[in-house]
Each structure stands twice: as C-alpha cells, then as structure tokens.
Write a protein that holds these residues in place. Sequence first.
Motif, PDB file in Angstrom:
ATOM      1  N   ILE A 191       0.691  -1.120  -0.102  1.00 12.11           N
ATOM      2  CA  ILE A 191       0.089   0.030   0.059  1.00 12.11           C
ATOM      3  C   ILE A 191       0.973   1.425  -0.041  1.00 12.11           C
ATOM      4  O   ILE A 191       0.776   2.245  -0.884  1.00 12.11           O
ATOM      5  CB  ILE A 191      -1.081   0.010   1.078  1.00 12.11           C
ATOM      6  N   THR A 192       1.818   1.408   0.726  1.00 11.26           N
ATOM      7  CA  THR A 192       2.662   2.395   0.735  1.00 11.26           C
ATOM      8  C   THR A 192       3.513   2.605  -0.474  1.00 11.26           C
ATOM      9  O   THR A 192       3.373   3.800  -1.117  1.00 11.26           O
ATOM     10  CB  THR A 192       3.628   2.309   2.095  1.00 11.26           C
ATOM     11  N   LEU A 193       4.000   1.564  -1.154  1.00 11.41           N
ATOM     12  CA  LEU A 193       4.942   1.847  -2.344  1.00 11.41           C
ATOM     13  C   LEU A 193       3.784   2.312  -3.537  1.00 11.41           C
ATOM     14  O   LEU A 193       4.323   3.297  -4.291  1.00 11.41           O
ATOM     15  CB  LEU A 193       5.673   0.542  -2.679  1.00 11.41           C
ATOM     16  N   THR A 194       2.771   1.739  -3.488  1.00  8.89           N
ATOM     17  CA  THR A 194       1.746   2.051  -4.464  1.00  8.89           C
ATOM     18  C   THR A 194       1.148   3.427  -4.372  1.00  8.89           C
ATOM     19  O   THR A 194       0.843   4.054  -5.321  1.00  8.89           O
ATOM     20  CB  THR A 194       0.617   0.930  -4.237  1.00  8.89           C
ATOM     21  N   LEU A 195       0.945   3.603  -3.017  1.00 11.07           N
ATOM     22  CA  LEU A 195       0.530   4.945  -2.741  1.00 11.07           C
ATOM     23  C   LEU A 195       1.549   6.072  -3.171  1.00 11.07           C
ATOM     24  O   LEU A 195       1.365   7.104  -3.795  1.00 11.07           O
ATOM     25  CB  LEU A 195       0.304   5.279  -1.205  1.00 11.07           C
ATOM     26  N   ILE A 196       2.709   5.794  -2.880  1.00 12.89           N
ATOM     27  CA  ILE A 196       3.931   6.740  -3.274  1.00 12.89           C
ATOM     28  C   ILE A 196       3.874   6.789  -4.881  1.00 12.89           C
ATOM     29  O   ILE A 196       3.975   7.980  -5.528  1.00 12.89           O
ATOM     30  CB  ILE A 196       5.331   6.334  -2.811  1.00 12.89           C
ATOM     31  N   GLN A 197       3.743   5.743  -5.552  1.00  9.71           N
ATOM     32  CA  GLN A 197       3.519   5.741  -6.823  1.00  9.71           C
ATOM     33  C   GLN A 197       2.494   6.659  -7.361  1.00  9.71           C
ATOM     34  O   GLN A 197       2.678   7.359  -8.328  1.00  9.71           O
ATOM     35  CB  GLN A 197       3.493   4.060  -7.346  1.00  9.71           C
ATOM     36  N   ALA A 198       1.259   6.244  -6.655  1.00 11.41           N
ATOM     37  CA  ALA A 198       0.229   6.948  -6.988  1.00 11.41           C
ATOM     38  C   ALA A 198       0.239   8.652  -7.097  1.00 11.41           C
ATOM     39  O   ALA A 198      -0.101   9.452  -7.754  1.00 11.41           O
ATOM     40  CB  ALA A 198      -1.092   6.709  -6.514  1.00 11.41           C
ATOM     41  N   LEU A 199       1.076   9.075  -5.818  1.00 14.27           N
ATOM     42  CA  LEU A 199       1.234  10.650  -5.672  1.00 14.27           C
ATOM     43  C   LEU A 199       2.213  11.213  -6.824  1.00 14.27           C
ATOM     44  O   LEU A 199       2.090  12.191  -7.022  1.00 14.27           O
ATOM     45  CB  LEU A 199       1.822  10.642  -4.342  1.00 14.27           C
ATOM     46  N   ARG A 200       3.194  10.304  -6.894  1.00 17.54           N
ATOM     47  CA  ARG A 200       4.295  10.841  -7.806  1.00 17.54           C
ATOM     48  C   ARG A 200       3.816  10.539  -9.560  1.00 17.54           C
ATOM     49  O   ARG A 200       4.622  10.901 -10.332  1.00 17.54           O
ATOM     50  CB  ARG A 200       5.651  10.287  -7.727  1.00 17.54           C
ATOM     51  N   ALA A 201       2.782  10.003  -9.901  1.00 13.93           N
ATOM     52  CA  ALA A 201       2.269   9.665 -10.983  1.00 13.93           C
ATOM     53  C   ALA A 201       2.452  10.813 -12.075  1.00 13.93           C
ATOM     54  O   ALA A 201       1.934  11.979 -11.848  1.00 13.93           O
ATOM     55  CB  ALA A 201       0.833   9.140 -11.262  1.00 13.93           C
ATOM     56  N   PHE A 202       3.089  10.769 -13.053  1.00 16.19           N
ATOM     57  CA  PHE A 202       3.211  11.818 -13.968  1.00 16.19           C
ATOM     58  C   PHE A 202       3.170  11.269 -15.463  1.00 16.19           C
ATOM     59  O   PHE A 202       2.371  11.791 -16.437  1.00 16.19           O
ATOM     60  CB  PHE A 202       4.696  12.387 -13.811  1.00 16.19           C
ATOM     61  N   SER A 203       4.177  10.319 -15.870  1.00 19.90           N
ATOM     62  CA  SER A 203       4.086   9.852 -17.225  1.00 19.90           C
ATOM     63  C   SER A 203       2.972   9.271 -17.831  1.00 19.90           C
ATOM     64  O   SER A 203       2.860   9.454 -19.042  1.00 19.90           O
ATOM     65  CB  SER A 203       5.238   8.729 -17.387  1.00 19.90           C
ATOM     66  N   ILE A 204       2.186   8.511 -16.999  1.00 18.89           N
ATOM     67  CA  ILE A 204       0.929   7.848 -17.496  1.00 18.89           C
ATOM     68  C   ILE A 204      -0.025   9.219 -18.061  1.00 18.89           C
ATOM     69  O   ILE A 204      -0.800   8.981 -18.875  1.00 18.89           O
ATOM     70  CB  ILE A 204       0.467   7.131 -16.438  1.00 18.89           C
ATOM     71  N   ILE A 205      -0.187  10.094 -17.069  1.00 18.24           N
ATOM     72  CA  ILE A 205      -0.893  11.253 -17.377  1.00 18.24           C
ATOM     73  C   ILE A 205      -0.472  11.949 -18.563  1.00 18.24           C
ATOM     74  O   ILE A 205      -0.962  12.446 -19.327  1.00 18.24           O
ATOM     75  CB  ILE A 205      -1.085  12.209 -16.103  1.00 18.24           C
ATOM     76  N   TYR A 206       0.941  12.101 -18.650  1.00 11.96           N
ATOM     77  CA  TYR A 206       1.605  12.980 -19.837  1.00 11.96           C
ATOM     78  C   TYR A 206       1.296  12.140 -20.967  1.00 11.96           C
ATOM     79  O   TYR A 206       0.823  12.898 -22.290  1.00 11.96           O
ATOM     80  CB  TYR A 206       3.245  13.099 -19.498  1.00 11.96           C
ATOM     81  N   VAL A 207       1.384  10.764 -21.113  1.00  8.28           N
ATOM     82  CA  VAL A 207       1.214  10.452 -22.380  1.00  8.28           C
ATOM     83  C   VAL A 207      -0.440  10.091 -23.018  1.00  8.28           C
ATOM     84  O   VAL A 207      -0.659  10.197 -23.911  1.00  8.28           O
ATOM     85  CB  VAL A 207       1.799   9.131 -22.414  1.00  8.28           C
ATOM     86  N   MET A 208      -1.195   9.927 -21.786  1.00  2.77           N
ATOM     87  CA  MET A 208      -2.539   9.609 -21.873  1.00  2.77           C
ATOM     88  C   MET A 208      -3.419  10.821 -22.346  1.00  2.77           C
ATOM     89  O   MET A 208      -4.240  10.770 -23.150  1.00  2.77           O
ATOM     90  CB  MET A 208      -2.975   8.827 -21.137  1.00  2.77           C
ATOM     91  N   THR A 209      -3.296  11.980 -21.598  1.00  3.08           N
ATOM     92  CA  THR A 209      -4.161  12.978 -21.494  1.00  3.08           C
ATOM     93  C   THR A 209      -3.459  14.525 -21.501  1.00  3.08           C
ATOM     94  O   THR A 209      -4.216  15.277 -21.651  1.00  3.08           O
ATOM     95  CB  THR A 209      -5.204  12.789 -20.238  1.00  3.08           C
ATOM     96  N   ALA A 210      -2.236  14.406 -21.261  1.00  7.81           N
ATOM     97  CA  ALA A 210      -1.690  15.732 -20.826  1.00  7.81           C
ATOM     98  C   ALA A 210      -2.477  16.704 -19.881  1.00  7.81           C
ATOM     99  O   ALA A 210      -2.649  17.938 -20.001  1.00  7.81           O
ATOM    100  CB  ALA A 210      -1.451  16.645 -22.317  1.00  7.81           C
TER     101      ALA A 210
END
Lengths: 296, 428
Positions: free
Chosen positions: A221-240
């Motif tokens: 949960i902690t590592l996934t949460l950190i991943q979720a908070l830092r998410a950037f690339s997926i947003i950049y490539v899918m919706t900007a």
Amino acid sequence: MKHRYSARLKLTLFIFTVPSLVLFVLFFVYPMIQGVRLSFFDWNGIAPTMRAIRLGNYGELFGDSDFGRAALNNVVWAFEFVLGSTLIGLLLAVLLDLGIRGESVIKTIIYFPLVVSFPVLGAIWTWIYEPQGGLLNSTLRTLGLGFIAKPWLADKNVALLSVAIAGIWRQVGFCMVYFAAGLRGIPREMTDSARIDGAGTMVVYFRIIFPLLSYVFGIVITLTLIQALRAFSIIYVMTAGGPDGATTNLAYFTYIEAFHYFKMGYGSASATILMLVVIALSYPIIKRMLATIYEY
Amino acid sequence: MTKMRIALAVAIGVVAVVGAFASGTSETNTQPVTIYFWNTEPTGDRHQGMENIVAKFEQMYPNVKVVQNSLDSTPYLTALRTALFGGGTVDVFKSWAGSRASEIASAGLAADLDSFWKDNQFDTVYNAGVKDVLTYGGKTYYVPFLYRYNPLLWYMPSTLKKYGITSQPKNWAEFDAMLKTLKSNGVYPFALGNKGGGWLAPYLFEPLLIRTGGMTFYKDLISGKVPFTDARVLKAFEIWKQWADNGYFFPDANAYTWTDIEPYWQKEQAAFIPMNDAALSNFHGLNVDVSYMRFPQYSSDVPIGDTMQLYVFGAAANSKHMKESMNLLKLIASVDGQEAYMKASPSLMINPNIPTSMYTDPLQLQLSKDFNATAMSLPIDMGPPQEVGQTFEQALEGWFSSPTMETARAILEKTQATYQSILKKGSN
C-alpha cells in the motif's frame, strides 16, 4: 540484538559508502535543498535576479483553484489506484497460490505490463478508449450496452478513472508479486491446523492469512501510494492533464508551472508540498523496514 | 619539499591561465572554430533542411564547424533556457516570435541584433510588421526564418463536390450555407482534433475573433490592452455555440489529435480539418486530393486577418564566437539559406525575395500569396505569456464538454484573471 562493530570495520564500511553517498548528496540532496530554497523566490529560470517573496508562492498556491483541483485529483487518483491495484493484486496472488497449473506463466503475463514503457501503454489504452472504433466502446456496442459507451479520455467526469484503470493494469503485477511472496512465507502448518480445528476458508483467510500478511500489505500500500502520488508519465502520455485539467495531479501541475509557464519558484513550492506529503506517507514504512533490518 | 610543491602548483596554474588567455585572444578566422546551433528539427525532412543550411555554411566558412543540437519542440524550450542561463554551449538558437523569444531577450540572454539588421539592410527586405514581432524594448534580437499559417481549413474537394459545393464561399452567408448543406447531408463540417492540451481549438477561434472584431481589436486583446471578457470575444463564442448546437463539430473533439481524426475525414464523415500549413506534407502522404479554405469575411467593413507562428533565430549573448554566429544568422535570414532549407522541407519561408519557382507545391504557392496579402498577427498561445495562452487553450478543452455561454464566460474570466495577475506581477 544490536551489533557491535570494530572501529576498523566501521571505517571500512564508511569508505565503501562514500562514493554512493557523494553521488546521493550531489544529485539528490543538493537539488532537493535548492528546490526548497527556490520555492521562496519569484523567478522565471533565466532572469538575472530572483525576487525573494518568502512564503508568497505557498500563499498563492493555497489560493489557486487549479492547485486545489490537482490536489483533489491526486487524492481521488491515489484512492482508485491503490484500492484497485492492491485488491486485484491480492486476489490474483491468492488464486495463483491455490496451485493452478502454469502458475509461473500466468504470473509472467500479469507482471508483463509493468515492463511496458509508458508511451506504449499510452498507445494501447488510447486505442482501447477510442470513442468510435476503440476496443471498449466496440465491445459495449456489440453487447448491446452502447448507452454506456463514451469518450473515456475526453469526458471530464470519467477521464481520471479511465487513466487510473490503465495505471492499475500496470501496477497489478507489482502488487501480485509481493502478495505471492508473502503467501509463500506463511507456514502451511498454521493454516492446516486451523482447518483441522474446523475453520472455513473465509476464516482461514481473514483471521490467519491476511493478518499474517499485514507487513506485506503495509509495503504494497505504501509503495503503491507513493507511486500514485508521483504519477506523471501515464498522465503525460494519455491525456496531458486534460480535458480542462480533469486529470492534472500535483506532479503534472508542478511540471506545467515550472517547465511550461517557467514559474520556477511556484513550481518548486508545489513540488516541495508533494515531497513533504510523500515523505510523511513513506516515513512509517521506511522506519519499519530499517527496524527490521536492524533485528537480523 | 612543501614549498617546492606549492611553487610547482603555482607555476602550473600560471601556465594554464596564460595558455587559456592566449588561445582566446590569438584566434583568427583561419583557426578551426566550432559553433553550436540549437533547433527543433531532430528528424525527417526538416532536419535535412537544417543540414542543408549547415552544409552551405560550412562550405562558405571552411574553418567553422557547426554542431547541431536538435531537440523535439516539447523539451526544447526548457533545455535551451537552461543552457543559455547556465552559459552552456549555445551560439545560435531557434525560438518563436512572441513571449517565448521576448523572455529570453528580456533576460539579456540574446545578442542585440540592431546593428546587424542595419549592416545587412534587413529593413529593406522584411516589412515593419515582421521586424516589430522580433523587437523587444526597442531592440531587435532575432532574424525571421519561416512561418506557419495557422487557421486553415483542410478539405477534400471531392467531399464538397458531392453536395454541390464546387467553389469556396465568398462571404459569411455562403460559408454558413455551406456548413448547413454539409450537416444536412450527414457530414460534420469540422473535424477538430483537440487532444493534447487543447492547442488546436484556437485555430478555429482566432479567425472568428479577427473576422468579427478586426485585427486591431485582436492585437489589443493579445497584448492585454483589451480584456478577454470583452463583448467581442463573447460574440465569437456565440458563433461557436451556434455551431455546437447545430452539431457542426465531429463528436468528442478532445479524444483525438488532428492526425487521429484523419481517418474519419478520409471516410468523408467530416469535411474540414483545422490545422496549419504543416499538415500539407501529411495529407500528401495520405495520397488524397486536398485543398485549403480560409474563413471568409464576416462583414464587409472588417478586412480578413489571420494568425501565424513565426520561427526565428537569435545568437546567445555570451556566444564565444559571435562573428561566426552572426554569419550563420545572416545565412539563415537570406534567400540562399531559406532556399537550402526549402529544398529538403517545402515550407513557407519568410524572406519575400524567395522566387515563386521555389514553391513547387501549388497550394504552398497560393498560401504564400495569401500570406503576403493578409494582415497577420501572432496566435494567442505565442503572443501573450505562455500561461495566458495555455490557460485559454485548456479552458477551451473544457468548453467541448459543456458548450454553453456560461462555460464561455468562465473561460474568459479565468483567462483574464491569469493575464491580470501576470501583468500585475510584471509591474511590481
């Protein structure tokens, strides 16, 4: 038990640590400190002078509706992403732990999205979500559920969830591997003796297995949460970040402010807040991990 | 022993400093020189165009080696600004007329080209309007290279012919009638691919602002003299609202880029793709018969005007090889340099002395004629500070989810608030 090291060993350990420590300080600690320092200035990144504004950027951030929306998106995204990835990952790990044939092949297939690069992931899911001939809407129409079909990435109401689903698809393998390893670590005698005592499957899972997996839950949960908070690339490539900021989270907001609008101080303030949130959330797990290492 | 070591260290230091100083001052034209040329043409025919310019330059100046740093345009500006500020290896660099170029100039990172313009008599080549967008604070910092004609409506003549449309509308009433005809025959007039930050929507919106409000109004709007909440901006939105109500936009504009939407346009489900002239080579690649249309006059008392992106080049203020950098700029702004680029990448070059024979594509030739006969201005995402343009674009994305006048007012208020806050900070 606390180990006692000789002075010579301590020195040796220190010398071996120095190269990585120097790199860590140079490329991580120093830029981080500079970033925090920058957050107290109004600067466009190239002007010869930086205007000190103390907490001005932070004050402005808290009055910025776009920042507020990005923070809210982050919370919603984190909730969807963590919940989806963890539950599906756990379910898959449990199913695979039942001794299905071809377990390792299935695991590899589930893990595969994690090694897919974000541009490829973006291309795959953009095609799936394409409104006219995309896989999802075509399937829905074929099943007579055309009324559900929508422009998944272009509709402000569902865009964030749509991106989160793509993210979950990628993250599930990561969660599954951790849970599978945790399940393997539970001695069979414990569950077998519970069954002999008359415990049903649900009781075994909810009263014995899952409590024993609490440490793994914590890590996942902690590592996934950190991943979720830092998410950037997926947003950049899918919706900007669009449509109209519907998928902009704090990391993307920071990027736009700093590298599109060149508001370096403002972007740094946003990054600092994000960093503090990540540190606060990851602190308990890091502390626990260090404590565990100490015990060995 | 220690004293000897210190003496040796000092001696080495002195030799190094003197050596470095000597190599810097004794440089002559015949000594090999390397200059760094930053641009946004990393691949394809545009890269080849830059290669052609470099080859020509190196032929003219055999002692100068040009190293290109070609990046994709998204990371380019950040990398360039960082390199310029950090004193990195930049001698000649590309930028875009408007806020992107002016910020670099205002920070003192671009060389003042006033005397360079005078020495090369560029005032006699380029009109005052072109020079005006390269001049900040009374000084000129750039030379112009090529332009992108932004608000064009690309169509397949065969699609329109099917519905009896054989000539382009001459006025707004005819344009309106054409849109109605298309829609009544089940063809969406506009295939707007607005995905990716909403940068394409202004290509449909800016011409409406200029057609209805006039070029002076538009220039005042983008320079911050007229607020975005002005009634004339709302009037342009009213036309859009009417188009949306009539179902003139291909559904889900925000789900497609302009190339994603091409298949539907090719299948004649939609008639016009709004995009600038950069689309031409793409359409040729599809092997379709294509033409372009510009928005006609809205009323006879408001002349036609359009928007363009202008690619410009400047020299880094701290270039170690200013003379060579100026020589490269001179070539870039010249007919020779621009022709060299065109040979590899047919484009709309800004130098008016480019012979028309260089435009091998009839559509490009026509575009260059249209450009010369039309009042031009910078687009909303280039003229004002980037934050204003992008706030507007992003908000326009939202309009397609909720195409109402309330949304329009909210978009304009947000854009104006952003502009106001930037202007306020600038005056502090």
